[in-house]
Design a protein around this motif. Structure first.
Motif, PDB file in Angstrom:
ATOM      1  N   ALA A   5      51.720  22.501 -44.710  1.00 52.12           N
ATOM      2  CA  ALA A   5      51.620  23.914 -44.556  1.00 52.12           C
ATOM      3  C   ALA A   5      51.713  24.319 -42.990  1.00 52.12           C
ATOM      4  N   VAL A   6      52.333  25.246 -42.678  1.00 49.22           N
ATOM      5  CA  VAL A   6      52.352  25.666 -41.470  1.00 49.22           C
ATOM      6  C   VAL A   6      50.970  25.953 -40.645  1.00 49.22           C
ATOM      7  N   MET A   7      50.187  26.606 -41.347  1.00 45.68           N
ATOM      8  CA  MET A   7      48.765  26.818 -40.987  1.00 45.68           C
ATOM      9  C   MET A   7      48.231  25.224 -40.345  1.00 45.68           C
ATOM     10  N   SER A   8      48.306  24.233 -41.076  1.00 42.18           N
ATOM     11  CA  SER A   8      47.830  23.104 -41.132  1.00 42.18           C
ATOM     12  C   SER A   8      48.417  22.452 -39.819  1.00 42.18           C
ATOM     13  N   ASP A   9      49.846  22.741 -39.602  1.00 36.88           N
ATOM     14  CA  ASP A   9      50.338  22.230 -38.302  1.00 36.88           C
ATOM     15  C   ASP A   9      49.840  22.724 -37.187  1.00 36.88           C
ATOM     16  N   VAL A  10      49.635  24.267 -37.080  1.00 42.20           N
ATOM     17  CA  VAL A  10      49.129  25.255 -36.167  1.00 42.20           C
ATOM     18  C   VAL A  10      47.544  24.638 -35.721  1.00 42.20           C
ATOM     19  N   LEU A  11      46.917  24.497 -36.861  1.00 38.60           N
ATOM     20  CA  LEU A  11      45.362  23.977 -36.299  1.00 38.60           C
ATOM     21  C   LEU A  11      45.299  22.376 -36.023  1.00 38.60           C
ATOM     22  N   SER A  12      46.156  21.462 -36.476  1.00 42.01           N
ATOM     23  CA  SER A  12      46.178  20.134 -36.491  1.00 42.01           C
ATOM     24  C   SER A  12      46.791  19.521 -35.365  1.00 42.01           C
ATOM     25  N   ILE A  13      48.059  20.302 -34.840  1.00 40.16           N
ATOM     26  CA  ILE A  13      48.875  19.730 -33.695  1.00 40.16           C
ATOM     27  C   ILE A  13      48.894  20.762 -32.659  1.00 40.16           C
ATOM     28  N   PHE A  19      44.323  23.401 -26.191  1.00 42.04           N
ATOM     29  CA  PHE A  19      42.801  23.428 -25.551  1.00 42.04           C
ATOM     30  C   PHE A  19      42.920  22.130 -24.553  1.00 42.04           C
ATOM     31  N   LEU A  20      43.614  20.938 -24.852  1.00 42.65           N
ATOM     32  CA  LEU A  20      43.374  19.860 -23.889  1.00 42.65           C
ATOM     33  C   LEU A  20      44.107  20.167 -22.706  1.00 42.65           C
ATOM     34  N   HIS A  21      45.347  20.917 -22.636  1.00 43.84           N
ATOM     35  CA  HIS A  21      46.246  21.071 -21.558  1.00 43.84           C
ATOM     36  C   HIS A  21      45.680  22.414 -20.846  1.00 43.84           C
ATOM     37  N   ALA A 169      35.525  20.051 -19.818  1.00 45.86           N
ATOM     38  CA  ALA A 169      34.788  19.149 -20.917  1.00 45.86           C
ATOM     39  C   ALA A 169      34.690  20.235 -22.064  1.00 45.86           C
ATOM     40  N   LEU A 170      34.227  21.318 -22.002  1.00 40.77           N
ATOM     41  CA  LEU A 170      34.268  22.279 -23.224  1.00 40.77           C
ATOM     42  C   LEU A 170      35.555  22.246 -24.014  1.00 40.77           C
ATOM     43  N   ALA A 171      36.484  22.433 -23.246  1.00 39.36           N
ATOM     44  CA  ALA A 171      37.959  22.462 -23.868  1.00 39.36           C
ATOM     45  C   ALA A 171      38.358  21.153 -24.637  1.00 39.36           C
ATOM     46  N   GLY A 172      37.760  19.997 -24.054  1.00 35.78           N
ATOM     47  CA  GLY A 172      37.850  18.548 -24.493  1.00 35.78           C
ATOM     48  C   GLY A 172      37.219  18.595 -25.860  1.00 35.78           C
ATOM     49  N   VAL A 173      35.999  19.049 -25.922  1.00 36.38           N
ATOM     50  CA  VAL A 173      35.310  19.025 -27.274  1.00 36.38           C
ATOM     51  C   VAL A 173      35.971  20.050 -28.343  1.00 36.38           C
ATOM     52  N   VAL A 174      36.585  21.057 -27.836  1.00 36.14           N
ATOM     53  CA  VAL A 174      37.094  21.986 -29.025  1.00 36.14           C
ATOM     54  C   VAL A 174      38.365  21.208 -29.452  1.00 36.14           C
ATOM     55  N   CYS A 175      39.051  20.567 -28.393  1.00 39.62           N
ATOM     56  CA  CYS A 175      40.198  19.826 -29.051  1.00 39.62           C
ATOM     57  C   CYS A 175      39.842  18.664 -29.958  1.00 39.62           C
ATOM     58  N   VAL A 177      37.127  18.612 -31.947  1.00 31.90           N
ATOM     59  CA  VAL A 177      36.626  19.246 -33.107  1.00 31.90           C
ATOM     60  C   VAL A 177      37.793  19.495 -34.050  1.00 31.90           C
ATOM     61  N   LEU A 178      38.933  20.171 -33.296  1.00 31.91           N
ATOM     62  CA  LEU A 178      39.953  20.639 -34.256  1.00 31.91           C
ATOM     63  C   LEU A 178      40.847  19.539 -34.632  1.00 31.91           C
ATOM     64  N   SER A 179      40.882  18.378 -33.824  1.00 32.11           N
ATOM     65  CA  SER A 179      41.456  17.075 -34.114  1.00 32.11           C
ATOM     66  C   SER A 179      40.899  16.312 -35.000  1.00 32.11           C
ATOM     67  N   PHE A 180      39.612  16.435 -35.238  1.00 34.39           N
ATOM     68  CA  PHE A 180      38.772  15.658 -36.131  1.00 34.39           C
ATOM     69  C   PHE A 180      38.820  16.208 -37.512  1.00 34.39           C
ATOM     70  N   ALA A 181      39.094  17.678 -37.442  1.00 34.95           N
ATOM     71  CA  ALA A 181      38.988  18.560 -38.708  1.00 34.95           C
ATOM     72  C   ALA A 181      40.412  18.364 -39.356  1.00 34.95           C
TER      73      ALA A 181
END
Length: 181
Positions: A5-13, A19-21, A169-175, A177-181
């Motif tokens: 799904a496109v939304m899956s790509d958007v949220l996971s990739i 956020f990391l960049h 660090a906060l942006a890394g945490v968001v990255c 959480v999104l990567s884990f999910a």
């Protein structure tokens, strides 16, 4: 392969990449100033920038090999934790060489994340869609890298030279959480 799904790509990739960049570039306007605050020369202050890339350079090949042995996901998640943790520690650094150590560690974590993420994309994307997916991946990276310095400047102006590292660090945490999910 299954159609993703496109939304899956958007949220996971794409969004984790953003956020990391954004985090990586959020420290760019203050990094030399922060390094100089430890009383070092301009030449040594530049090392605070270079050492990050050196950390990535010496880690990329071993990370690629490890990704084949232990898997992409564990390295990707560990790399994100390392990046976020080292960013936080940079904000706490009490001396220049401590800053350099944490920046090197950040480069190692970045290598783990970037190499694993790229391999993971190659694994899950069909050959006929790789160009599109990697193009969007790069676009989200560049959006984050473009927005970060401006945000970092505002954060430093408002809360001081150490604050952009905490934002990183906060942006890394968001990255994470999104990567884990």
């Amino acid at each position: 392969m299954l159609k993703r799904a496109v939304m899956s790509d958007v949220l996971s990739i794409y969004v984790p990449s953003f956020f990391l960049h954004i985090g990586m570039s959020i420290v760019s306007p203050i990094l030399p100033i922060y390094a100089r605050s430890f009383g070092v020369s301009y030449a040594l202050a530049a090392l605070a920038i270079s050492i990050y890339a050196f950390g990535r350079l010496v880690t990329d090949l071993p990370v690629g090999l490890a990704a084949d042995k232990v898997g992409r996901r564990p390295l990707l998640l560990l790399g994100t934790i390392i990046v976020a943790g080292a960013a936080f520690l940079n904000g706490l650094a009490q001396g220049f060489w401590e800053l350099i150590l944490y920046r090197f560690i950040q480069g190692v974590g970045s290598s783990m994340w970037m190499t694993s993420r790229t391999i993971l994309i190659a694994d899950i994307v069909r050959p006929e869609e790789r160009g599109r997916v990697l193009g969007y991946f790069q676009a989200f990276m560049l959006l984050g890298a473009s927005a970060g310095p401006t945000i970092g400047g505002f954060v430093a102006t408002e809360w001081g030279l150490r604050a952009p590292f905490y934002a990183y660090a906060l942006a890394g945490v968001v990255c994470f959480v999104l990567s884990f999910a």
